[in-house]
Design a protein around this motif. Structure first.
Motif, PDB file in Angstrom:
ATOM      1  N   GLY A 125       5.019   5.197  -6.285  1.00 24.96           N
ATOM      2  CA  GLY A 125       5.522   4.985  -4.936  1.00 24.96           C
ATOM      3  C   GLY A 125       4.470   4.472  -3.967  1.00 24.96           C
ATOM      4  O   GLY A 125       3.268   4.530  -4.229  1.00 24.96           O
ATOM      5  N   THR A 126       4.942   3.995  -2.816  1.00 28.33           N
ATOM      6  CA  THR A 126       4.061   3.380  -1.825  1.00 28.33           C
ATOM      7  C   THR A 126       3.113   4.386  -1.186  1.00 28.33           C
ATOM      8  O   THR A 126       1.939   4.087  -0.948  1.00 28.33           O
ATOM      9  N   ALA A 127       3.599   5.591  -0.910  1.00 26.77           N
ATOM     10  CA  ALA A 127       2.769   6.594  -0.239  1.00 26.77           C
ATOM     11  C   ALA A 127       1.533   6.928  -1.068  1.00 26.77           C
ATOM     12  O   ALA A 127       0.408   6.968  -0.540  1.00 26.77           O
ATOM     13  N   PHE A 151      -5.698   2.584   4.148  1.00 26.99           N
ATOM     14  CA  PHE A 151      -4.397   3.249   4.221  1.00 26.99           C
ATOM     15  C   PHE A 151      -3.326   2.310   4.783  1.00 26.99           C
ATOM     16  O   PHE A 151      -2.166   2.374   4.393  1.00 26.99           O
ATOM     17  N   ILE A 152      -3.719   1.432   5.695  1.00 27.93           N
ATOM     18  CA  ILE A 152      -2.753   0.560   6.377  1.00 27.93           C
ATOM     19  C   ILE A 152      -2.307  -0.597   5.488  1.00 27.93           C
ATOM     20  O   ILE A 152      -1.111  -0.869   5.347  1.00 27.93           O
ATOM     21  N   PHE A 153      -3.270  -1.281   4.869  1.00 26.81           N
ATOM     22  CA  PHE A 153      -2.964  -2.532   4.181  1.00 26.81           C
ATOM     23  C   PHE A 153      -2.523  -2.369   2.732  1.00 26.81           C
ATOM     24  O   PHE A 153      -2.126  -3.341   2.101  1.00 26.81           O
ATOM     25  N   ARG A 154      -2.627  -1.178   2.197  1.00 30.73           N
ATOM     26  CA  ARG A 154      -2.175  -0.993   0.813  1.00 30.73           C
ATOM     27  C   ARG A 154      -0.650  -0.944   0.773  1.00 30.73           C
ATOM     28  O   ARG A 154      -0.007  -0.353   1.649  1.00 30.73           O
ATOM     29  N   ASP A 155      -0.058  -1.559  -0.241  1.00 31.28           N
ATOM     30  CA  ASP A 155       1.403  -1.651  -0.302  1.00 31.28           C
ATOM     31  C   ASP A 155       1.841  -1.800  -1.754  1.00 31.28           C
ATOM     32  O   ASP A 155       1.020  -1.983  -2.655  1.00 31.28           O
ATOM     33  N   THR A 156       3.123  -1.722  -1.975  1.00 29.95           N
ATOM     34  CA  THR A 156       3.683  -1.934  -3.307  1.00 29.95           C
ATOM     35  C   THR A 156       4.715  -3.059  -3.251  1.00 29.95           C
ATOM     36  O   THR A 156       5.321  -3.320  -2.211  1.00 29.95           O
ATOM     37  N   ALA A 157       4.919  -3.716  -4.386  1.00 28.41           N
ATOM     38  CA  ALA A 157       5.921  -4.777  -4.491  1.00 28.41           C
ATOM     39  C   ALA A 157       6.363  -4.886  -5.939  1.00 28.41           C
ATOM     40  O   ALA A 157       5.577  -4.633  -6.867  1.00 28.41           O
ATOM     41  N   VAL A 158       7.623  -5.236  -6.144  1.00 35.07           N
ATOM     42  CA  VAL A 158       8.176  -5.388  -7.488  1.00 35.07           C
ATOM     43  C   VAL A 158       8.137  -6.858  -7.874  1.00 35.07           C
ATOM     44  O   VAL A 158       8.635  -7.719  -7.146  1.00 35.07           O
ATOM     45  N   THR A 159       7.509  -7.125  -9.016  1.00 39.23           N
ATOM     46  CA  THR A 159       7.453  -8.489  -9.517  1.00 39.23           C
ATOM     47  C   THR A 159       7.446  -8.458 -11.041  1.00 39.23           C
ATOM     48  O   THR A 159       6.716  -7.684 -11.656  1.00 39.23           O
ATOM     49  N   THR A 186      -3.052  -5.112  -2.153  1.00 38.34           N
ATOM     50  CA  THR A 186      -3.521  -5.188  -0.778  1.00 38.34           C
ATOM     51  C   THR A 186      -2.729  -6.247  -0.034  1.00 38.34           C
ATOM     52  O   THR A 186      -2.824  -7.431  -0.348  1.00 38.34           O
ATOM     53  N   ASN A 187      -1.953  -5.830   0.928  1.00 38.73           N
ATOM     54  CA  ASN A 187      -1.127  -6.738   1.726  1.00 38.73           C
ATOM     55  C   ASN A 187      -1.705  -6.795   3.139  1.00 38.73           C
ATOM     56  O   ASN A 187      -1.570  -5.857   3.921  1.00 38.73           O
ATOM     57  N   PHE A 188      -2.369  -7.895   3.470  1.00 40.65           N
ATOM     58  CA  PHE A 188      -3.029  -8.026   4.764  1.00 40.65           C
ATOM     59  C   PHE A 188      -2.074  -8.422   5.880  1.00 40.65           C
ATOM     60  O   PHE A 188      -2.506  -8.647   7.014  1.00 40.65           O
ATOM     61  N   LEU A 189      -0.776  -8.550   5.583  1.00 38.85           N
ATOM     62  CA  LEU A 189       0.196  -8.953   6.588  1.00 38.85           C
ATOM     63  C   LEU A 189       1.090  -7.777   6.956  1.00 38.85           C
ATOM     64  O   LEU A 189       1.540  -7.036   6.089  1.00 38.85           O
ATOM     65  N   THR A 190       1.334  -7.608   8.224  1.00 39.25           N
ATOM     66  CA  THR A 190       2.294  -6.600   8.668  1.00 39.25           C
ATOM     67  C   THR A 190       3.714  -7.114   8.438  1.00 39.25           C
ATOM     68  O   THR A 190       3.927  -8.303   8.150  1.00 39.25           O
ATOM     69  N   GLY A 191       4.677  -6.223   8.554  1.00 41.00           N
ATOM     70  CA  GLY A 191       6.066  -6.626   8.367  1.00 41.00           C
ATOM     71  C   GLY A 191       6.492  -7.699   9.347  1.00 41.00           C
ATOM     72  O   GLY A 191       7.192  -8.657   8.985  1.00 41.00           O
ATOM     73  N   ALA A 192       6.069  -7.585  10.610  1.00 42.28           N
ATOM     74  CA  ALA A 192       6.416  -8.579  11.629  1.00 42.28           C
ATOM     75  C   ALA A 192       5.791  -9.930  11.305  1.00 42.28           C
ATOM     76  O   ALA A 192       6.427 -10.984  11.485  1.00 42.28           O
ATOM     77  N   GLU A 193       4.549  -9.910  10.820  1.00 42.24           N
ATOM     78  CA  GLU A 193       3.878 -11.168  10.480  1.00 42.24           C
ATOM     79  C   GLU A 193       4.544 -11.832   9.285  1.00 42.24           C
ATOM     80  O   GLU A 193       4.710 -13.065   9.264  1.00 42.24           O
TER      81      GLU A 193
END
Length: 366
Positions: free
Chosen positions: A97-99, A164-172, A180-187
């Motif tokens: 999970g993402t957390a 803690f902020i930029f770490r994320d998960t994605a399904v591929t 490491t996702n350097f973009l926020t959801g808004a960006e």
């Protein structure tokens, strides 16, 4: 999106496809998995014992406060290694999970900063102890060391916030990546809306923003997690050495050697990692990475992990003669490694003063 092959870097470009070949990739996965498992077992057990003995068996001194902080950092680091081990063993699939993706990466970075800042504080403490003996006798004590440790951990938390902020998960490709996702959801939404209109511009802006943040975080980690602490450590011991030679001070030397060994072990284990990070900055948009870097990243990462289990081994091997230490209790071994040894303004002819007891906080030591 930048996918890490481990949880130890914020912006590592290492992707599972960047390993040299399928055969070599399998060898590296096996090698790193074994290193992580060994480090986890030794790190959790060894540092857990150090924490238990230091808290419940030893008298509270400045040295025990410092070593307790190091043990807590290494214990926390080791405790999260199984997540990285499973991630690699499953072929870079993150099922937690993402957390936990954020927490695992953040804790590893947090403990890195806490360890090197604590080692820096120890170096400064030993320098001040000799340079300002009167001040040390009046004010140096466990309470001040605890306060300093809390401040250092607060600084470490602040420096590790981006992890803690930029770490994320994605399904591929049916796998879940911890990356490491350097973009926020808004960006991301803004760039996705721009892509159908001007795809080249959207890609260029994404790469520019990710590149700037990757550079900033990598350089900040190199500066505050290695170079500046190294400069302070070298300056502290250079000053200490000059003062010892000038004043002909006598000291028992064992705790001094333990500290030097711990510092050297940390610097040697982390230097390759920071070198690889600097090299990685030169190939930010290059795929695949050069062979040396594709080999160096997983090797340097496993080396940084192994450092978290070294300190208890050093305490045992250097805290007492090893053959004798196996017959002594862990409490006696750690007492000998952490002892507040005396340092008096004496000539070499008077240099046979016995070490101070564990509770003599007013004594000056190296």
């Amino acid at each position: 999106m930048d996918v890490d092959g481990n949880d130890l870097t914020n912006g590592s470009k290492l992707h599972q496809d960047d390993l040299p070949s399928d055969g070599l990739s399998s060898v590296f996965k096996t090698f790193i998995t074994v290193i992580y498992l060994v480090t986890f077992i030794l790190g959790v057990f060894g540092n857990g014992v150090v924490i238990w003995v230091t808290v419940f068996k030893l008298k509270r001194t400045v040295n025990t406060v410092w070593f307790l902080g190091l043990a807590i950092a290494d214990f926390a680091f080791s405790l999260f290694l199984p997540f990285s081990t499973v991630y690699i063993a499953l072929g870079f699939h993150w099922p937690f999970g993402t957390a936990l993706c954020k927490l695992s990466s953040g804790i590893t970075v947090l403990t890195m900063f806490a360890s090197i800042l604590t080692l820096t504080a120890i170096s400064v403490d030993r320098c001040v102890l000799v340079v300002l003996p009167v001040w040390s006798k009046n004010y140096r004590g466990p309470r001040l060391a605890v306060l300093a440790s809390l401040v250092l951990w607060g600084v470490s938390v602040a420096l590790s916030v981006p992890s803690f902020i930029f770490r994320d998960t994605a399904v591929t490709n049916s796998s879940t990546l911890c990356y490491t996702n350097f973009l926020t959801g808004a960006e991301e939404a803004a760039f996705e809306s721009l892509a159908p209109v001007d795809y080249d511009t959207a890609i260029a802006e994404v790469e520019s923003l990710e590149g700037a943040r990757f550079h900033s975080l990598a350089l900040a980690r190199l500066l505050f997690g290695f170079l500046l602490p190294l400069l302070v450590i070298v300056a502290s011991y250079a000053t200490l050495s000059l003062r010892l030679r000038r004043s002909r001070l006598a000291h028992s030397g064992k705790p001094f050697k333990v500290i030097i060994a711990i510092i050297l072990a940390f610097l040697l284990c982390w230097a390759p990692y920071h070198i690889c990070t600097l090299m990685e900055l030169q190939y930010q948009h290059s795929q695949p990475l050069p062979l040396a870097l594709r080999l160096g990243i997983p090797l340097s990462t496993s080396l940084t992990s192994f450092n978290s289990c070294l300190n208890p081994i050093l305490y045992i091997c250097m805290g007492h003669n090893f053959r004798q230490s196996v017959r002594r209790s862990l409490q006696k071994i750690l007492e000998n490694a952490f002892v507040e040894d005396s340092m008096h303004y004496q000539t070499s002819s008077q240099a046979k003063t016995k070490p101070a007891s564990l509770g003599e906080e007013g004594s000056t030591l190296v």
